[in-house]
Design a protein around this motif. Structure first.
Motif, PDB file in Angstrom:
ATOM      1  N   HIS A 118       0.832  -1.204   0.000  1.00 30.97           N
ATOM      2  CA  HIS A 118       0.000   0.000   0.000  1.00 30.97           C
ATOM      3  C   HIS A 118       0.867   1.254   0.000  1.00 30.97           C
ATOM      4  O   HIS A 118       0.568   2.243  -0.706  1.00 30.97           O
ATOM      5  CB  HIS A 118      -0.922   0.006   1.224  1.00 30.97           C
ATOM      6  N   ALA A 160       2.259   1.687  -3.453  1.00 26.39           N
ATOM      7  CA  ALA A 160       1.237   2.205  -4.363  1.00 26.39           C
ATOM      8  C   ALA A 160       1.098   3.711  -4.221  1.00 26.39           C
ATOM      9  O   ALA A 160       0.975   4.443  -5.211  1.00 26.39           O
ATOM     10  CB  ALA A 160      -0.090   1.514  -4.093  1.00 26.39           C
ATOM     11  N   PHE A 161       1.136   4.213  -2.980  1.00 28.36           N
ATOM     12  CA  PHE A 161       1.048   5.655  -2.755  1.00 28.36           C
ATOM     13  C   PHE A 161       2.257   6.388  -3.339  1.00 28.36           C
ATOM     14  O   PHE A 161       2.143   7.517  -3.828  1.00 28.36           O
ATOM     15  CB  PHE A 161       0.960   5.947  -1.249  1.00 28.36           C
ATOM     16  N   SER A 197       4.135   5.329  -5.898  1.00 24.82           N
ATOM     17  CA  SER A 197       4.480   4.773  -7.215  1.00 24.82           C
ATOM     18  C   SER A 197       4.655   5.826  -8.299  1.00 24.82           C
ATOM     19  O   SER A 197       5.256   5.532  -9.338  1.00 24.82           O
ATOM     20  CB  SER A 197       3.413   3.761  -7.648  1.00 24.82           C
ATOM     21  N   THR A 241       3.277  12.506  -4.028  1.00 17.39           N
ATOM     22  CA  THR A 241       2.540  11.506  -3.241  1.00 17.39           C
ATOM     23  C   THR A 241       1.174  12.039  -2.828  1.00 17.39           C
ATOM     24  O   THR A 241       0.164  11.338  -2.928  1.00 17.39           O
ATOM     25  CB  THR A 241       3.350  11.118  -1.988  1.00 17.39           C
ATOM     26  N   MET A 270      -1.487  12.036  -5.596  1.00 19.11           N
ATOM     27  CA  MET A 270      -1.897  10.751  -6.171  1.00 19.11           C
ATOM     28  C   MET A 270      -3.418  10.603  -6.139  1.00 19.11           C
ATOM     29  O   MET A 270      -4.070  10.928  -5.154  1.00 19.11           O
ATOM     30  CB  MET A 270      -1.268   9.599  -5.380  1.00 19.11           C
ATOM     31  N   TYR A 296      -6.759   8.511  -5.820  1.00 14.54           N
ATOM     32  CA  TYR A 296      -7.092   7.335  -5.009  1.00 14.54           C
ATOM     33  C   TYR A 296      -7.309   6.093  -5.876  1.00 14.54           C
ATOM     34  O   TYR A 296      -6.866   5.005  -5.524  1.00 14.54           O
ATOM     35  CB  TYR A 296      -8.349   7.626  -4.186  1.00 14.54           C
ATOM     36  N   VAL A 340      -4.004   4.586  -6.866  1.00 15.76           N
ATOM     37  CA  VAL A 340      -3.364   3.941  -5.715  1.00 15.76           C
ATOM     38  C   VAL A 340      -3.935   2.547  -5.498  1.00 15.76           C
ATOM     39  O   VAL A 340      -3.196   1.562  -5.332  1.00 15.76           O
ATOM     40  CB  VAL A 340      -3.548   4.795  -4.442  1.00 15.76           C
TER      41      VAL A 340
END
Length: 331
Positions: free
Chosen positions: A214, A217-218, A220, A307, A310, A312, A315
Motif C-alpha cells: 500500500h 502504491a502511494f 508509485s 505523493t 496521487m 485514489y 493507488v
C-alpha cells in the motif's frame, strides 16, 4: 422373409497398458545386438498402441512441454499411465504420442512455470499519468500499465505464441486481467499457498507485506522500485528492495536499499552491489514506522508533493496488482 438390419458401429474394448523400459543403470554395458533387440521389441509393442498427433492452440502461452493426460471415468481422475513415446515439437508446437486407451485427452501445464520471478520493476510512466509494472518470470517478461482504476497489458517479451496479443493496451479491471492471463496459461498471480508448490520462493509475513504494498502504491508516481538479490534470504519478517526518486528524470539518483519490517522502514548503508548484506542504516537515518512515513521526512519536496497528489483510484489499482503479484514473496 429375412430382414436386413442397417450397418452400425459396434463398441469394441481397447486397452493396452505398456511402459517402455527405463534406461539401464549407470555402469551397465550392453552389446549392440542387445540394444537392437530391445529397440525392436519396443517398436513391436508401440505398434499395438494408438498414435495420436495434434497441433497446440495458439491462444495459450506454451513456455514448456505440456503434460498429456487422459480421463479415467471409472476412477474419476486424470492419468498418464497409458501415454507413451511422447514427442513435443517446440518450433511447430505439435504433440505426438502413443496411448493404449481411447479416453478423453487433456493437456496440462504447470501453473507456476514462470515463478519465482527473476526480477521486477515499478516506476512512473514517463509518457502519461500511470504506473508501469514490469515482471520478469522464468520464461517471459510481462509489462503492465496502471491508469486510473484500470490496468493494461502493454507488452510480453519472449512470448512463444500470439496468445494475449488481442488484449494489448486494452483497459481491464485487475480481477479481469488476472482471469484473462490465467486462461492463457500465463499465470503471474500465485495463490496464498503458492510457495508450497515451488522452490526458490521467500514467503513474507502477509500483514507486513500487504502494508508495504500500500505504501509502494502511494509512492508509485514518485519512486522507482526494483527487486533486490538480498530479499530471498532475508527471512519472512524482512523485505528488501531497491528504490530511488523518479520525479524528475534529470535528477534521478542511484538506487538505495530499503529494509522494511513489521516495525520499521529504513534505508541501508550497503547497496545491491555490496559484497555482503548488512542491516546497518544509512548515516543520519532516523526511526520511521513504514515506507510512507519515511518518504514524508526523508523524501524530497517534489516526492512528497507527488505523493499527496496521487489519485485514489490509481493507488488502489497499483495496490491490487501488487497484492496479486506478491513480488516480495516470489523474488
Amino acid at each position: 422373409m429375412k430382414v436386413q438390419l442397417p450397418k452400425q458401429l459396434q463398441p469394441m474394448k481397447y486397452q493396452v497398458q505398456y511402459r517402455a523400459p527405463s534406461p539401464p543403470a549407470p555402469g551397465v554395458t550392453r552389446t549392440p545386438e542387445e540394444i537392437e533387440a530391445e529397440l525392436k521389441k519396443i517398436e513391436a509393442e508401440y505398434e499395438k498402441l494408438a498414435l495420436v498427433f495434434f497441433e497446440l492452440p495458439q491462444d495459450i502461452m506454451w513456455t514448456e512441454p505440456p503434460v498429456i493426460c487422459q480421463w479415467q471415468e471409472q476412477r474419476k481422475l486424470w492419468t498418464s499411465n497409458y501415454v507413451n513415446d511422447y514427442k513435443f515439437n517446440e518450433d511447430k508446437l505439435t504433440i505426438q504420442f502413443r496411448t493404449g486407451v481411447l479416453w478423453p485427452i487433456g493437456i496440462a501445464t504447470l501453473r507456476y512455470g514462470n515463478l519465482p520471478y527473476q526480477g521486477w520493476d515499478l516506476r512512473p510512466d514517463p509518457n502519461g499519468k500511470g504506473v508501469i509494472i514490469t515482471v520478469t518470470g522464468v520464461c517471459i517478461t510481462v509489462t503492465w500499465i496502471c491508469i486510473g482504476n484500470t490496468v493494461k497489458l502493454h507488452w510480453i517479451a519472449n512470448a512463444t505464441t500470439s496468445a494475449l496479443k488481442q488484449h494489448f493496451n486494452k483497459p481491464y479491471s485487475v480481477k479481469k486481467m488476472v482471469q484473462i492471463m490465467r486462461e492463457a496459461a500465463c499465470d503471474f498471480f500465485p495463490d496464498f499457498d503458492g510457495h508450497n508448490h515451488l522452490e526458490g520462493s521467500c514467503p513474507k509475513e502477509w500483514v507486513a507485506e500487504r502494508h508495504n504494498y500500500h505504501a509502494m502504491a502511494f509512492l508509485s508516481r514518485a519512486y522507482n522500485f526494483q527487486w533486490s538479490r538480498w530479499n530471498q534470504a532475508a527471512g519472512s519478517r524482512n523485505i528488501i528492495m531497491q528504490l530511488r526518486e523518479a520525479v524528475d528524470k534529470k535528477r534521478e539518483g542511484k538506487f538505495q536499499l530499503l529494509h522494511s519490517t513489521p516495525q520499521k522502514a529504513v534505508i541501508l548503508k550497503c547497496n545491491e552491489l555490496s559484497s555482503e548484506f548488512d542491516t546497518d542504516p544509512a548515516m543520519g537515518m532516523q526511526f520511521y514506522p513504514d515506507l510512507f512515513t519515511l518518504n514524508m521526512s526523508y523524501g524530497s519536496v517534489d516526492a512528497r508533493r507527488t505523493t499527496f497528489n496521487m489519485k485514489y483510484r490509481l493507488v488502489e489499482t497499483v495496490f491490487d496488482m501488487l497484492q496479486e503479484l506478491k513480488l516480495s514473496s516470489y523474488s
